[in-house]
Scaffold this motif. Structure first.
Motif, short mmCIF file in Angstrom:
data_model
loop_
_atom_site.label_atom_id
_atom_site.label_comp_id
_atom_site.label_asym_id
_atom_site.label_seq_id
_atom_site.Cartn_x
_atom_site.Cartn_y
_atom_site.Cartn_z
N ALA A 47 3.83 3.36 -13.75
CA ALA A 47 2.64 4.41 -13.33
C ALA A 47 2.16 3.69 -11.90
O ALA A 47 1.88 4.16 -10.82
N VAL A 48 1.55 2.36 -12.24
CA VAL A 48 0.68 1.79 -11.11
C VAL A 48 1.91 1.08 -10.05
O VAL A 48 1.42 1.09 -8.96
N TRP A 49 2.97 0.43 -10.55
CA TRP A 49 3.71 -0.26 -9.72
C TRP A 49 4.44 0.81 -8.47
O TRP A 49 4.41 0.75 -7.45
N TRP A 50 4.74 2.03 -9.15
CA TRP A 50 5.37 2.88 -8.34
C TRP A 50 4.50 3.38 -7.23
O TRP A 50 4.65 3.60 -6.32
N GLY A 51 3.13 3.56 -7.71
CA GLY A 51 2.17 4.26 -6.74
C GLY A 51 1.78 3.01 -5.90
O GLY A 51 1.72 3.44 -4.65
N GLY A 89 2.54 1.41 -0.31
CA GLY A 89 3.16 0.44 0.60
C GLY A 89 4.26 0.84 1.68
O GLY A 89 4.19 0.56 3.05
N LEU A 90 5.10 1.89 1.16
CA LEU A 90 6.31 2.24 2.25
C LEU A 90 5.70 3.35 3.10
O LEU A 90 5.94 3.48 4.49
N PRO A 107 8.35 -7.00 4.35
CA PRO A 107 7.03 -6.81 4.55
C PRO A 107 5.99 -8.01 4.23
O PRO A 107 6.37 -8.59 3.16
N PRO A 108 4.77 -8.09 5.00
CA PRO A 108 3.98 -9.13 4.48
C PRO A 108 3.18 -8.71 3.08
O PRO A 108 3.45 -7.76 2.65
N LEU A 109 2.62 -9.56 2.62
CA LEU A 109 1.77 -9.62 1.37
C LEU A 109 1.03 -8.33 1.23
O LEU A 109 -0.17 -8.21 2.34
N GLY A 110 1.29 -7.27 0.48
CA GLY A 110 0.59 -6.04 0.55
C GLY A 110 -0.11 -5.38 -0.81
O GLY A 110 -0.98 -4.90 -1.01
N THR A 135 -3.17 -2.98 -1.84
CA THR A 135 -3.23 -2.55 -3.40
C THR A 135 -3.45 -3.76 -4.22
O THR A 135 -2.77 -4.68 -4.19
N VAL A 136 -4.35 -3.59 -5.22
CA VAL A 136 -4.53 -4.65 -6.38
C VAL A 136 -4.47 -3.92 -7.59
O VAL A 136 -5.10 -2.98 -7.89
#
Length: 868
Positions: A54-58, A63-64, A99-102, A181-182
């Motif tokens: 749920a949160v990872w795909w969010g 990010g995309l 991509p850089p750290l996001g 995102t954290v």
């Protein structure tokens, strides 16, 4: 119908789920939509229901979207080329360079970091994204750390300590300001302690660098969800989104009943009797997790399994936090691959590690709390649609009643609340030095940032100035020592100019404080794990001890390493670790009293001082198998005494050759009973000098006095008054010693004490001597030092649980006193007597003493009228 922007944005996730023949749950879509709108929140869902995706795909979709070029810059397929339906969003992703750290994913445990990294890499790899995923914890190899130092991955799984360490990098803002995102996993595990405060401060820093930061917390076991979200999000809490996940996951809680629980029982009494039933349960299942509460108990049960089934060596494993990392990883991999028959584990495997092959979960003894019970139950059936089952294994007869109470509380959703520490200044002091290292700060800017976190929302100007003065010049009493001038004003900002101070600070960032540990290694090479220095100090050459499931012979200590060899003797002492036992939670304690209240139908002679079960009385076990098994004990308790209930306070008195025994049963948990027992003893002896011995457990406490006690102030409840409570509690205990001990931990977190360099740690004795010196110096020359005030506050709030103690006294004021003059020890008071006798009697002498006591008590009980 109209397809919303959020639904369009979530199309890649929907397609990925469809290719796996999965269908997203409504709560997963709710999270995706909220994160697409740039909103933070808290996701509460049962274990194994799909929180991770749920949160990872969010985060992935967010990010995309952020990296996508504006429409005019969008890449169009060449004219005449075939249209690709899936995944069309990849057309907008640059083809070169990750991509850089996001995205930062915070986890409270290293084992979870590895598991989470594997889980979130799966969709990235399958979709061919150019994202990189990594992890950074204390277990990360130095070569991988060096690669990350050159360039962080696009998504990083890390711990609160590692994130705080990242904040100390000189170019921290440049490296971390792109974090959009954290995700804070297992937020309930962090929220109630200083590690959670660390997270709050780190999030405040990241939010200042990126005001559009989205933060999501995950939990399966929280009783105060709005508070939890407010603590996590700080100033932004009012705009947060609460998402409640699937609640229809089946939960089965049953109990492995002993053949002969007996009429009298005490802590650990049924442990050995349950050996064969536990083995039988393991044999009937594919893979079983056997949970215990402490590491020494894990070592004991691992030995019990192999003693009866030696052929299980290699398929039964042990897992706890003191074992070497390679051993723990081997066990975790064996669980994942289904190669292990059973694993005996502590809370080291409590949290969200995904072990699909686990079929059964056994809990040895009480879980002490509803949240912990649910967390461990979730280790089985760790997938959507699969039921979770946990089987309770009582180690004494009272835990049969606790099992019924736990099941009822769990099904009613009575989960414990978590409270965050308020303004811990030792954490703030550490954070000031970290931020000074990470590019420096100005006081006004940092004060506003710190106040945006929930824990420091009420931080005063004076308190912040005190903390700043403390790191700049060591406060009022350490100004003469340059090593405590850690932060200095350089070019308009506070920084750490001294490289040695910087190195020392980075080496001990964090709030986890424990006694010094020593490596345990074979003489021939090979690490086994770590044990506390205090345990090794009690060993002599040739002594044997059980650790990591093996019997080892101690050879020598050299450079904080205990060298051992395989023992030829089959037995040894079980390794012990310091630390308080888990106290029974308020929710579970209240549920136990409710169960006891329902057991007795009609009880006569209330308040007359006579036993509770007589002709015409009845016991109602309500069809509960656990209560039926406990019937002999409950009937004996009622023949000799009474049962405590939510509306009554049971007090028993018994006279023996040792003196006068008073047994009081508030059901407030171990920590509150320490304070309450000491308080009552002090108040009783204030007017009539007396000597008391105190014994406690989760249900009550014993006051053993040399001289008879005047019961009038006890029975009329004057002794339970909350008037002058704080003064009396501090006077009844060695409050100075308690505060000094607590100050040791505070001093380490605040950086006053340096624990040593790698492979050159300081001994516990050195650390204790240093902290005691600081404590005395501050008391004499810096009485207003706020770390001293914090030490006393933490003693009251954590060790003595003054809040729960006050609540207990308020409850007692509303209860009726049931006083019983015992002719023999009752089943409820015997465990308290055993706790005290264990301290001064050998195992053999204790067994003989107990046999006589039980024999005499049974004779008295048998003379009472039998139940109908």
């Amino acid at each position: 119908g109209v397809v919303t922007r959020a639904h369009k944005a979530a199309a890649p996730a929907e397609a990925w789920f469809a290719r796996r023949d999965w269908k997203p749950f409504a709560f997963q879509r709710d999270v995706w939509a909220a994160m697409a709108d740039g909103r933070s929140g808290l996701l509460h869902a049962t274990t194994g229901s799909g929180k991770t995706y749920a949160v990872w795909w969010g985060a992935l979709l967010r990010g995309l979207a952020l990296s996508a070029p504006r429409p005019a810059e969008a890449v169009r397929p060449p004219r005449g080329s075939r249209k690709v339906a899936e995944p069309h969003f990849l057309e907008r992703v640059p083809s070169t360079g990750a991509p850089p750290l996001g995205v930062l994913w915070l986890t409270p445990m290293r084992a979870l970091a590895a598991d989470t990294t594997r889980a979130i890499q799966t969709p990235v790899a399958e979709l061919g994204l150019n994202w990189t995923v990594g992890q950074r914890t204390g277990d990360t190899p130095s070569a991988e750390r060096a690669r990350q130092d050159r360039r962080f991955p696009s998504a990083l799984v890390t711990t609160p300590e590692s994130l705080s360490l990242m904040l100390t990098r000189e170019n921290a803002q440049a490296e971390l300001s792109g974090v959009h995102t954290v995700i804070v996993d297992e937020w309930h595990e962090l929220m109630g302690n200083k590690r959670g405060v660390q997270v709050q401060l780190a999030l405040a820093r990241l939010r200042r660098w990126n005001p559009q930061l989205v933060v999501w917390g995950l939990s399966a076991t929280l009783g105060n969800l709005p508070d939890a979200m407010q603590v996590l999000l700080g100033d932004a809490g009012s705009a947060g989104v609460m998402v409640q996940g699937r609640a229809d996951k089946r939960l089965l809680i049953d109990t492995l009943l002993p053949d002969n629980p007996g009429r009298f029982s005490w802590g650990g009494h049924l442990g050995k009797q349950m050996q064969l039933p536990v083995i039988a349960e393991i044999e009937r299942s594919t893979t079983t997790l056997v949970f215990v509460n402490v590491r020494s108990q894990a070592e004991i049960w691992y030995q019990l399994l192999l003693q009866e089934r030696p052929e299980w060596a290699g398929v039964v494993a042990l897992h706890h936090g003191s074992l070497d990392r390679e051993v723990r990883e081997w066990v975790e991999l064996g669980l994942k691959e289904g190669r292990l028959k059973a694993v005996v584990a502590t809370s080291s495997l409590d949290l969200g590690v995904d072990f699909l092959p686990v079929e059964r979960v056994l809990q040895i003894g009480s879980a002490k709390g509803v949240a912990r019970l649910l967390q461990r139950a979730g280790r089985s059936g760790h997938a959507p649609g699969r039921p979770s089952r946990i089987t309770l294994v009582p180690t004494n007869t009272l835990e049969l009643i606790e099992a019924v109470a736990a099941r009822r509380a769990a099904h009613a959703g009575r989960i414990e609340k978590r409270a965050t520490p308020e303004k811990p200044l030792d954490v703030l002091v550490q954070h000031l030095v970290s931020v000074a290292l990470g590019g420096g700060f100005t006081p006004s800017g940092l004060l506003a940032e710190v106040r945006s976190s929930h824990a420091y929302r009420d931080l005063t100007d004076a308190e912040f100035q005190w903390a700043l003065d403390f790191v700049v010049q060591g406060g009022a009493s350490l100004t003469a020592y340059p090593e405590y001038h850690r932060v200095q004003l350089v070019d308009g900002a506070y920084r750490v100019p001294d490289r040695s101070i910087a190195r020392r600070h980075r080496l001990q960032i964090g709030t986890i404080v424990s006694d010094s540990v020593m490596q345990v290694k074979y003489l021939t090479g090979g690490r086994i794990g770590t044990v506390e220095e205090g345990f090794v100090a009690r060993l002599r050459a040739g002594d044997c001890f059980v650790f990591a499931g093996r019997t080892l012979e101690y050879v020598r200590t050299q450079e904080m390493t205990a060298y051992v060899k395989r023992a030829t003797k089959p037995k040894g002492v079980i390794t012990s670790w310091a630390g308080a036992k888990m106290p029974l939670s308020s929710e579970l304690a209240d549920s136990v009293l409710e169960v006891l209240a329902g057991v007795v139908g009609v009880v006569g002679a209330v308040g007359s001082g006579k036993a509770g079960l007589k002709d015409g009385d009845s016991i109602d076990t309500m069809g509960e198998p656990e209560l039926e098994a406990a019937r002999p004990m409950l009937e004996t308790q009622l023949r000799l005494s009474r049962l405590p209930t939510p509306s009554t306070l049971l007090i028993e008195r018994f006279q023996s050759r040792e003196g006068q025994h008073l047994f009081i049963y508030p059901f407030a948990g171990r920590n509150a009973h320490i304070g309450l027992g000491s308080l009552l003893a002090w108040r009783l002896a204030k007017d009539a000098p007396n000597t008391f011995s105190i014994s406690i457990n989760d249900y009550g406490f014993e006051l053993l006095s040399a001289e008879p006690v005047d019961l009038a102030p006890l029975l009329d409840k004057r002794l339970f008054s909350v008037a002058d409570l704080l003064h009396d509690v501090l006077a009844s205990l060695n409050s100075s010693e308690l505060a000094s001990r607590r100050f040791r931990e505070i001093a380490r977190v605040a950086g006053l004490i340096f624990t040593g360099y790698p492979r050159q740690p300081k001994s516990t004795r050195q650390l204790q001597a240093s902290s005691s010196l600081f404590f005395e110096v501050f008391r004499k020359y810096d009485a207003d030092n706020l770390l001293l005030t914090q030490a006393q506050t933490e003693v009251l709030s954590q060790e003595l649980d003054i809040g729960r103690l006050t609540a207990t006294l308020d409850k007692i004021a509303a209860r009726r006193i049931d006083f019983v003059e015992l002719k023999a020890p009752s089943p409820f008071c015997l465990p308290l007597m055993v706790e005290r006798l264990r301290e001064k009697l050998s195992t053999e002498k204790l067994a003989d003493r107990l046999q006589r006591m039980i024999r005499d008590a049974e004779k008295v009980a048998d003379k009472q009228p039998p139940p109908p």
